[in-house]
Write a protein that holds these residues in place. Structure first.
Motif, PDB file in Angstrom:
ATOM      1  N   GLY A 221       0.821  -1.201   0.000  1.00  0.00           N
ATOM      2  CA  GLY A 221       0.000   0.000   0.000  1.00  0.00           C
ATOM      3  C   GLY A 221       0.858   1.256   0.000  1.00  0.00           C
ATOM      4  O   GLY A 221       2.054   1.205   0.278  1.00  0.00           O
ATOM      5  N   HIS A 222       0.244   2.378  -0.325  1.00  0.00           N
ATOM      6  CA  HIS A 222       0.980   3.641  -0.300  1.00  0.00           C
ATOM      7  C   HIS A 222       1.191   4.092   1.145  1.00  0.00           C
ATOM      8  O   HIS A 222       0.277   3.990   1.976  1.00  0.00           O
ATOM      9  CB  HIS A 222       0.227   4.723  -1.071  1.00  0.00           C
ATOM     10  CG  HIS A 222       0.385   4.621  -2.555  1.00  0.00           C
ATOM     11  ND1 HIS A 222       1.477   5.124  -3.216  1.00  0.00           N
ATOM     12  CD2 HIS A 222      -0.396   4.044  -3.507  1.00  0.00           C
ATOM     13  CE1 HIS A 222       1.354   4.890  -4.514  1.00  0.00           C
ATOM     14  NE2 HIS A 222       0.239   4.225  -4.713  1.00  0.00           N
ATOM     15  N   PRO A 223       2.393   4.588   1.464  1.00  0.00           N
ATOM     16  CA  PRO A 223       2.645   5.083   2.822  1.00  0.00           C
ATOM     17  C   PRO A 223       1.645   6.165   3.217  1.00  0.00           C
ATOM     18  O   PRO A 223       1.217   6.966   2.379  1.00  0.00           O
ATOM     19  CB  PRO A 223       4.074   5.653   2.730  1.00  0.00           C
ATOM     20  CG  PRO A 223       4.696   4.920   1.590  1.00  0.00           C
ATOM     21  CD  PRO A 223       3.582   4.699   0.606  1.00  0.00           C
ATOM     22  N   GLY A 368       6.094   8.754   6.470  1.00  0.00           N
ATOM     23  CA  GLY A 368       5.002   8.378   5.582  1.00  0.00           C
ATOM     24  C   GLY A 368       4.575   9.430   4.587  1.00  0.00           C
ATOM     25  O   GLY A 368       3.450   9.397   4.077  1.00  0.00           O
ATOM     26  N   PHE A 369       5.476  10.362   4.251  1.00  0.00           N
ATOM     27  CA  PHE A 369       5.112  11.418   3.304  1.00  0.00           C
ATOM     28  C   PHE A 369       5.662  11.106   1.912  1.00  0.00           C
ATOM     29  O   PHE A 369       6.433  11.870   1.334  1.00  0.00           O
ATOM     30  CB  PHE A 369       5.587  12.777   3.812  1.00  0.00           C
ATOM     31  CG  PHE A 369       4.859  13.241   5.031  1.00  0.00           C
ATOM     32  CD1 PHE A 369       3.648  13.906   4.924  1.00  0.00           C
ATOM     33  CD2 PHE A 369       5.355  12.984   6.306  1.00  0.00           C
ATOM     34  CE1 PHE A 369       2.955  14.313   6.061  1.00  0.00           C
ATOM     35  CE2 PHE A 369       4.671  13.395   7.444  1.00  0.00           C
ATOM     36  CZ  PHE A 369       3.469  14.056   7.319  1.00  0.00           C
ATOM     37  N   GLY A 370       5.257   9.936   1.398  1.00  0.00           N
ATOM     38  CA  GLY A 370       5.605   9.579   0.035  1.00  0.00           C
ATOM     39  C   GLY A 370       4.832  10.425  -0.959  1.00  0.00           C
ATOM     40  O   GLY A 370       4.018  11.281  -0.591  1.00  0.00           O
ATOM     41  N   ARG A 371       5.066  10.152  -2.230  1.00  0.00           N
ATOM     42  CA  ARG A 371       4.483  11.016  -3.266  1.00  0.00           C
ATOM     43  C   ARG A 371       2.956  11.020  -3.216  1.00  0.00           C
ATOM     44  O   ARG A 371       2.323  12.054  -3.469  1.00  0.00           O
ATOM     45  CB  ARG A 371       4.972  10.601  -4.637  1.00  0.00           C
ATOM     46  CG  ARG A 371       4.367   9.321  -5.168  1.00  0.00           C
ATOM     47  CD  ARG A 371       4.877   8.998  -6.581  1.00  0.00           C
ATOM     48  NE  ARG A 371       4.067   7.984  -7.219  1.00  0.00           N
ATOM     49  CZ  ARG A 371       4.116   6.697  -6.934  1.00  0.00           C
ATOM     50  NH1 ARG A 371       4.954   6.270  -5.998  1.00  0.00           N
ATOM     51  NH2 ARG A 371       3.345   5.834  -7.561  1.00  0.00           N
ATOM     52  N   ASN A 372       2.335   9.895  -2.888  1.00  0.00           N
ATOM     53  CA  ASN A 372       0.883   9.817  -2.859  1.00  0.00           C
ATOM     54  C   ASN A 372       0.302  10.771  -1.817  1.00  0.00           C
ATOM     55  O   ASN A 372      -0.690  11.456  -2.062  1.00  0.00           O
ATOM     56  CB  ASN A 372       0.446   8.379  -2.562  1.00  0.00           C
ATOM     57  CG  ASN A 372      -0.873   8.010  -3.209  1.00  0.00           C
ATOM     58  OD1 ASN A 372      -1.072   8.302  -4.381  1.00  0.00           O
ATOM     59  ND2 ASN A 372      -1.764   7.399  -2.459  1.00  0.00           N
ATOM     60  N   VAL A 449      10.078  11.572   3.343  1.00  0.00           N
ATOM     61  CA  VAL A 449       9.627  10.898   2.124  1.00  0.00           C
ATOM     62  C   VAL A 449       9.885   9.395   2.198  1.00  0.00           C
ATOM     63  O   VAL A 449       9.193   8.607   1.562  1.00  0.00           O
ATOM     64  CB  VAL A 449      10.302  11.516   0.884  1.00  0.00           C
ATOM     65  CG1 VAL A 449       9.904  10.798  -0.399  1.00  0.00           C
ATOM     66  CG2 VAL A 449       9.951  12.998   0.780  1.00  0.00           C
ATOM     67  N   GLY A 450      10.908   8.965   2.982  1.00  0.00           N
ATOM     68  CA  GLY A 450      11.143   7.536   3.143  1.00  0.00           C
ATOM     69  C   GLY A 450      12.604   7.148   3.118  1.00  0.00           C
ATOM     70  O   GLY A 450      13.479   7.890   3.553  1.00  0.00           O
ATOM     71  N   GLN A 451      12.863   5.940   2.593  1.00  0.00           N
ATOM     72  CA  GLN A 451      14.208   5.411   2.481  1.00  0.00           C
ATOM     73  C   GLN A 451      14.949   6.061   1.305  1.00  0.00           C
ATOM     74  O   GLN A 451      14.348   6.776   0.506  1.00  0.00           O
ATOM     75  CB  GLN A 451      14.165   3.898   2.250  1.00  0.00           C
ATOM     76  CG  GLN A 451      13.491   3.089   3.330  1.00  0.00           C
ATOM     77  CD  GLN A 451      13.464   1.590   2.990  1.00  0.00           C
ATOM     78  OE1 GLN A 451      13.539   1.200   1.832  1.00  0.00           O
ATOM     79  NE2 GLN A 451      13.376   0.754   4.014  1.00  0.00           N
ATOM     80  N   CYS A 452      16.250   5.748   1.187  1.00  0.00           N
ATOM     81  CA  CYS A 452      16.960   6.169  -0.026  1.00  0.00           C
ATOM     82  C   CYS A 452      16.283   5.537  -1.233  1.00  0.00           C
ATOM     83  O   CYS A 452      16.240   6.107  -2.327  1.00  0.00           O
ATOM     84  CB  CYS A 452      18.434   5.781   0.042  1.00  0.00           C
ATOM     85  SG  CYS A 452      18.760   4.002  -0.012  1.00  0.00           S
ATOM     86  N   ASN A 453      15.706   4.343  -1.041  1.00  0.00           N
ATOM     87  CA  ASN A 453      14.979   3.651  -2.102  1.00  0.00           C
ATOM     88  C   ASN A 453      13.804   4.469  -2.615  1.00  0.00           C
ATOM     89  O   ASN A 453      13.297   4.219  -3.705  1.00  0.00           O
ATOM     90  CB  ASN A 453      14.428   2.312  -1.588  1.00  0.00           C
ATOM     91  CG  ASN A 453      15.512   1.395  -1.068  1.00  0.00           C
ATOM     92  OD1 ASN A 453      16.672   1.767  -0.981  1.00  0.00           O
ATOM     93  ND2 ASN A 453      15.144   0.176  -0.727  1.00  0.00           N
ATOM     94  N   ASP A 454      13.337   5.428  -1.816  1.00  0.00           N
ATOM     95  CA  ASP A 454      12.167   6.219  -2.174  1.00  0.00           C
ATOM     96  C   ASP A 454      12.527   7.525  -2.871  1.00  0.00           C
ATOM     97  O   ASP A 454      11.691   8.438  -2.964  1.00  0.00           O
ATOM     98  CB  ASP A 454      11.337   6.511  -0.920  1.00  0.00           C
ATOM     99  CG  ASP A 454      10.775   5.247  -0.296  1.00  0.00           C
ATOM    100  OD1 ASP A 454      10.151   4.468  -1.031  1.00  0.00           O
ATOM    101  OD2 ASP A 454      10.979   5.018   0.911  1.00  0.00           O
ATOM    102  N   ALA A 455      13.750   7.628  -3.371  1.00  0.00           N
ATOM    103  CA  ALA A 455      14.137   8.822  -4.130  1.00  0.00           C
ATOM    104  C   ALA A 455      13.199   9.022  -5.320  1.00  0.00           C
ATOM    105  O   ALA A 455      12.972  10.153  -5.766  1.00  0.00           O
ATOM    106  CB  ALA A 455      15.581   8.709  -4.597  1.00  0.00           C
ATOM    107  N   ILE A 461       7.482  14.008  -6.901  1.00  0.00           N
ATOM    108  CA  ILE A 461       6.927  15.197  -6.254  1.00  0.00           C
ATOM    109  C   ILE A 461       7.431  16.452  -6.956  1.00  0.00           C
ATOM    110  O   ILE A 461       6.663  17.367  -7.280  1.00  0.00           O
ATOM    111  CB  ILE A 461       7.293  15.229  -4.755  1.00  0.00           C
ATOM    112  CG1 ILE A 461       6.542  14.121  -4.008  1.00  0.00           C
ATOM    113  CG2 ILE A 461       6.964  16.594  -4.148  1.00  0.00           C
ATOM    114  CD1 ILE A 461       7.040  13.894  -2.590  1.00  0.00           C
ATOM    115  N   ALA A 462       8.745  16.494  -7.227  1.00  0.00           N
ATOM    116  CA  ALA A 462       9.338  17.651  -7.900  1.00  0.00           C
ATOM    117  C   ALA A 462       8.773  17.823  -9.305  1.00  0.00           C
ATOM    118  O   ALA A 462       8.429  18.948  -9.727  1.00  0.00           O
ATOM    119  CB  ALA A 462      10.853  17.501  -7.953  1.00  0.00           C
ATOM    120  N   VAL A 463       8.640  16.718 -10.036  1.00  0.00           N
ATOM    121  CA  VAL A 463       8.107  16.784 -11.403  1.00  0.00           C
ATOM    122  C   VAL A 463       6.655  17.271 -11.394  1.00  0.00           C
ATOM    123  O   VAL A 463       6.253  18.096 -12.227  1.00  0.00           O
ATOM    124  CB  VAL A 463       8.219  15.408 -12.086  1.00  0.00           C
ATOM    125  CG1 VAL A 463       7.441  15.387 -13.403  1.00  0.00           C
ATOM    126  CG2 VAL A 463       9.684  15.051 -12.338  1.00  0.00           C
TER     127      VAL A 463
END
Length: 544
Positions: A221-223, A368-372, A449-455, A461-463
């Motif tokens: 699921g999305h964070p 838990g502040f991922g792109r979603n 935003v999360g782990q380094c994996n979540d770059a 988000i920037a795009v």
């Protein structure tokens, strides 16, 4: 031995006797030899693809073997002996298949005919004689670019492996890895060709991170924004470090109903925000900070400790019996949980230890502040920018480390004006992750935003913001202040450069493997620069 792949390399030039990471000269030689053996395998794999021969087992093995050479992953000589033997066995088997399909299996490159010694000592001698880094190219600038690519591919292989574990693969990623490892056996390329090869690594890594994001969010699921306790709950305990969500899920399932609380360490912190992980009632909180502090923090943890993926340091005797590894992580004389993922030894050790004897409240942190999540409030963010309630965005993150100079990142975040937002990810956030920075219009100023994996999430988000403001990412009120330590950070930087992102500030020091001439290329094309002596200088330059 010569190793300069991490930020903490000895005296800023290279480790020659023992790695600052704890890697011994023998293991360094074995890693070089494994890289050499994988190059031979890749030569055959490239020819195989020309005649329609694609071996999935070879693809997966290649990513795993390259990942095993990344900093703070595998320190066990016996495991490297097995890796090297498997690389050669797969190479010879693939040759037979390729030849039968009408492909070329006659190679001038010695990597394709390499025969490993029968003993670990013999392998170490073979690896030492390679002088792998210096053999990449006689020209120091071309060698520098090849090193950037080698280290970038190690980071890329890590993300490809993470994604594949969750069932997300793309042949184009493995094709690039094989083609590049094969190309690195050769010399004579010009500077522009090698710059292109390095940027291509970043481009392919964006795809690998997209696959990993799909694996993580599609499975768990999305964070969602989640407060995570920093204190402890009375009872037995297991601490999970590294990055692997799948291993954590399996451990959570196997510990249900056993009276054991599960804690995260390091980059596992964002796991608390995934709905399919946070549903486990015994998945409790976060313990400790970044990877480099484990020697201080782990002796005080009264339970078992499980390492997934990477970031292990030499375990002290005081807690070594409590440490377990799984996946690609390895340390001599530490119990390894194999592919069957039966965590019974970890569970039994946790049950045998005292555990926490009382509840402790140390507050919480938000993750838990991922792109979603962030894009879900994009309209509020955009309105706040237009109303000048938000002046600027800072992405402050990357790898943490023990080398002096990293307090810069703590001080930078503390000095960022109250009308600015801070996004962060990876273990660099542990310099400031528990700071109470307030909010702007109900949106926290500090967004994990999360782990380094979540770059990938940060890039999306920037795009998206650039699209909303009808401008390029470089025209946004956004500055990237990055710290680096190992090869995942190298490939993320290459990804940002491949996207044309400019004016990145990097620290605490620039890579030892980048020569002045190569640095000039990066400065001229991307305006990349080292962090200033003080945060105040950089903030003044950025904000005016």
């Amino acid at each position: 031995m010569f190793c300069n792949q991490c930020e903490q390399t000895a005296q800023g030039t290279g480790c020659t006797k023992v790695g600052v990471c704890g890697k011994k000269e023998e293991v360094a030689s074995l890693q070089d030899l494994l890289t050499y053996a994988v190059q031979g395998l890749s030569l055959v794999a490239v020819e195989g693809r020309k005649v329609g021969v694609v071996d999935k087992a070879v693809d997966r093995f290649t990513a795993e073997a390259i990942f095993a050479c990344l900093t703070n992953v595998d320190f066990d000589p016996i495991r490297f002996q097995n890796w090297i033997a498997t690389a050669v066995s797969l190479r010879e088997s693939l040759k037979t298949t390729v030849k039968a399909a009408g492909g070329n299996v006659d190679f001038a490159e010695p990597q394709a005919a390499f025969t490993p010694a029968a003993t670990i000592a013999g392998l170490e001698d073979q690896g030492a004689k390679l002088d792998f880094i210096n053999s990449l190219d006689a020209n120091e600038d071309l060698r520098s670019l090849k090193q950037i690519t080698v280290y970038g591919v190690r980071g890329l292989a890590a993300y490809a492996d993470h994604a594949a574990i969750l069932g997300q693969e793309d042949e184009s990623v493995f094709t690039y890895i094989h083609e590049t490892m094969a190309e690195l056996t050769r010399q004579g390329q010009d500077l522009n060709t090698l710059v292109g090869m390095a940027l291509k690594c970043g481009e392919v890594n964006l795809k690998a991170m997209e696959l990993l994001d799909a694996g993580n969010t599609g499975t768990y699921g999305h964070p969602v924004p989640t407060p995570v306790p920093l204190g402890q709950k009375k009872g037995k305990a297991i601490l999970v470090s590294g990055h692997d969500l799948h291993d954590l899920e399996l451990l959570l399932k196997q510990t249900e109903g056993k009276g054991i609380n599960i804690y995260t360490h390091g980059e596992m912190l964002p796991c608390h925000s995934y709905p399919e992980l946070k549903k486990y009632s015994h998945f409790y909180g976060h313990y400790g900070t970044a990877w480099q502090n484990q020697a201080k923090e782990f002796p005080l943890f009264p339970g078992a400790i499980l390492f997934t993926t990477n970031c292990i340091q030499k375990p002290a005797e005081s807690y070594k019996a409590n440490v377990f590894t799984t996946g690609l992580v390895g340390w001599p004389d530490v119990t390894h949980i194999g592919a069957e993922k039966d965590f019974t030894p970890v569970i039994n050790r946790a049950l045998a230890l005292e555990g926490f004897t009382s509840d402790t409240d140390k507050g919480t942190v938000l993750t838990g502040f991922g792109r979603n999540t962030v894009l879900g409030v994009a309209d509020k963010v955009i309105d706040a920018v237009k109303a000048k309630a938000i002046r600027h965005f800072f992405l402050v993150g990357g790898c943490d480390g023990a080398k002096p100079g990293r307090n810069y990142y703590t001080e930078f975040v503390e000095q960022v004006p109250a009308d600015c937002m801070i996004l962060t990810l990876a273990c660099g956030k542990f310099r400031f992750f528990d700071k109470q920075l307030g909010d702007i219009g109900g949106i926290p100023r500090l967004l994990d935003v999360g782990q380094c994996n979540d770059a990938y999430s940060a890039i999306q988000i920037a795009v998206a913001l650039a699209g909303a403001f009808e401008c390029g990412v470089n025209d946004l009120p956004l500055s990237m202040i990055l710290s680096w330590y190992e090869q995942k950070a190298v490939v993320i930087l290459l990804t940002l450069l491949s996207l044309g992102i400019k004016d990145i500030r990097l620290g605490p020091s620039l890579p030892a493997f980048i020569t002045p001439n190569v640095l000039n290329v990066l400065v001229e094309n991307f305006a990349i620069k080292p962090i200033a002596a003080t945060p105040a200088e950089d903030l003044k330059t950025i904000l005016g």
